[in-house]
Design an enzyme around this catalytic site. Structure first.
Site, PDB file in Angstrom:
ATOM      1  N   ASP A  10       9.876  -7.614  -1.111  1.00  0.00           N
ATOM      2  CA  ASP A  10       9.646  -6.484  -0.221  1.00  0.00           C
ATOM      3  C   ASP A  10      10.880  -6.330   0.674  1.00  0.00           C
ATOM      4  O   ASP A  10      11.329  -7.310   1.255  1.00  0.00           O
ATOM      5  CB  ASP A  10       8.399  -6.849   0.612  1.00  0.00           C
ATOM      6  N   ASP A 105       9.843   0.181  -2.087  1.00  0.00           N
ATOM      7  CA  ASP A 105      10.583  -0.994  -1.598  1.00  0.00           C
ATOM      8  C   ASP A 105       9.892  -2.312  -1.920  1.00  0.00           C
ATOM      9  O   ASP A 105      10.140  -3.318  -1.268  1.00  0.00           O
ATOM     10  CB  ASP A 105      10.797  -0.885  -0.085  1.00  0.00           C
ATOM     11  N   GLU A 106       9.032  -2.309  -2.922  1.00  0.00           N
ATOM     12  CA  GLU A 106       8.230  -3.484  -3.211  1.00  0.00           C
ATOM     13  C   GLU A 106       8.082  -3.664  -4.713  1.00  0.00           C
ATOM     14  O   GLU A 106       7.866  -2.683  -5.419  1.00  0.00           O
ATOM     15  CB  GLU A 106       6.825  -3.233  -2.677  1.00  0.00           C
TER      16      GLU A 106
END
Length: 395
Positions: A10, A105-106
């Site tokens: 993350d 974003d993960e």
DNA sequence: TCTGGGGTCCTAGGACCC
DNA sequence: TCTGGGGTCCTAGGACCC
């Protein structure tokens, strides 16, 4: 025979971190991405400095401005974030083909059966984390577990910027407080609390079916949910909350036309066809309604989409005699079937393709419908454009 | 405090058929 | 003149995530 290993990564305070990287003067300052203080909207990402003031994502911008008056508020440059995100995933895919882009974003990375296993899977996890940080120049947090849920919770424990390995996952999860479990939101939490359930252990033993349902398909539960390949997108939507509530029907339908036009271009560019369209409105009292209808045939044509959208809007506006706060459009039942391409020869589809071409070459607003022209003060025409003739504005 | 935008998945209940 | 039961498909809206 090896254990399943899942790594979760993350990017820390992603949008804010990108802005700081592009403007080092912001380093160490409370950066808040999402909009300007006076605007209607919420915080998208707050830097760790801003979080110290009690600012978090989802909070109304006005509240954030009160809590953090010296905060640096930015609107957000999503095309840039999206490019960084692309590099993030590309880097991960060098380590394993089984990467699930969970969000911008993960990611989950399936490390089961990796050559490096199993004695040094921990080192591999750490190597991946460092490689990603070098590649995108941003700090990330990472967690390693035996399942997606475990890995995700490990990352939470690692924030900000560390790597956390969950050796005793089963024990860690069962003793965790239920509100930490992804999939259990405010509503479910309230219900569970009412039932006297506070930990995962209590939930799992007392209500196994709720456990399976709330955790959903995203996470490990008994038999295990695998890290998925990129799932194909099932719907696309565009919506706008107006700076101020509006009542003018023409203005409302102009906004909708603009949104439908964006969807049409997006579909056409990707040679995708929508089977259904939905229109959504939110009135000034925040009450929200939606109506959807199947299209006559799967299409990306602006005129086909618009015809149905306008009809749905008219139905919705009868709901209440109130000003409107938001209008939105969504296309669903997306297909890319090549056998549908012959429909492109239909007049509307040809027109769509032409318009799309011009928009691509000269900018989105270089060619607009007469209806969208009503919005010229809001979405300025980028160049002297050609105005596409449409039927009467008031149809 | 006044609540974005872009997604996914689930469910209740109505329509319709046999 | 008082109305079954089961299956399927569809819509609207809610919960949740980032």
């Amino acid at each position: 025979m090896s254990l399943p290993f899942v790594l979760h990564i993350d990017i820390d305070a992603f949008f804010a971190a990108v802005e700081v990287k592009l403007n080092p003067a912001l380093k160490g300052k409370p950066v808040i991405v999402g909009g300007l203080p006076g605007e209607r909207g919420v915080v998208c990402t707050a830097s760790y400095e801003a979080r110290k003031y009690g600012v978090h994502s989802g909070m109304a911008l006005q509240t954030a401005a009160k809590r953090c008056p010296r905060g640096i508020f930015l609107r957000g440059r999503y095309h840039i974030y999206s490019r960084v995100s692309g590099r993030f995933f590309a880097c991960l895919k060098r380590f394993s083909p089984r990467v699930e882009n969970y969000s911008i974003d993960e990611a989950y990375i399936d490390l089961s059966g990796t050559k490096y296993l199993s004695s040094s899977v921990y080192r591999l996890g750490h190597e991946i984390k460092c490689a990603v940080e070098r590649e995108i120049g941003l700090k990330v947090s990472a967690g390693l577990g035996f399942s997606k849920l475990g890995a995700k919770l490990a990352t939470e424990a690692a924030k900000p910027g560390n790597f956390f390995v969950l050796y005793n996952e089963r024990e860690f999860i069962t003793n965790i407080s239920i509100e930490k479990i992804p999939g259990i939101g405010p509503h479910t939490l309230l219900i569970l609390r009412g039932l006297g359930i506070n930990t995962v252990k209590q939930l799992e033993t007392a209500y196994p079916s709720i456990w399976r349902r709330t955790i959903g398909p995203h996470f490990y539960s008994g038999s295990g949910f695998p890290v998925r390949k990129e799932p194909k997108t099932k719907s696309y939507s565009r919506e706008t909350t107006f700076p101020e509530d509006i009542s003018d029907r023409e203005l409302i339908s102009s906004h909708l036309a603009y949104l439908v036009s964006r969807l049409s271009v997006h579909l056409g560019e990707n040679k995708l066809f929508a089977g259904r369209i939905e229109v959504k409105v939110r009135f000034s009292d925040f009450s929200t309604y939606s109506r959807r209808l199947p299209l006559d045939y799967p299409t990306y044509s602006y005129s086909s989409l618009w015809q149905t959208a306008l009809h749905l809007l008219n139905v919705l506006l009868k709901k209440k005699k109130r000003a409107l706060r938001l209008v939105g459009a969504k296309v669903e039942d997306i297909t890319n079937r090549r056998d549908l391409l012959p429909f492109v020869s239909v007049k509307g589809e040809k027109l769509s393709a032409g318009v799309r071409d011009i928009k691509k070459r000269f900018g989105f607003s270089s060619i607009v419908t007469a209806r969208e022209l009503l919005l010229k003060d809001i979405y300025p025409v980028e160049r002297e454009g050609i105005v596409l003739k449409t039927a009467s504005l008031t149809k």
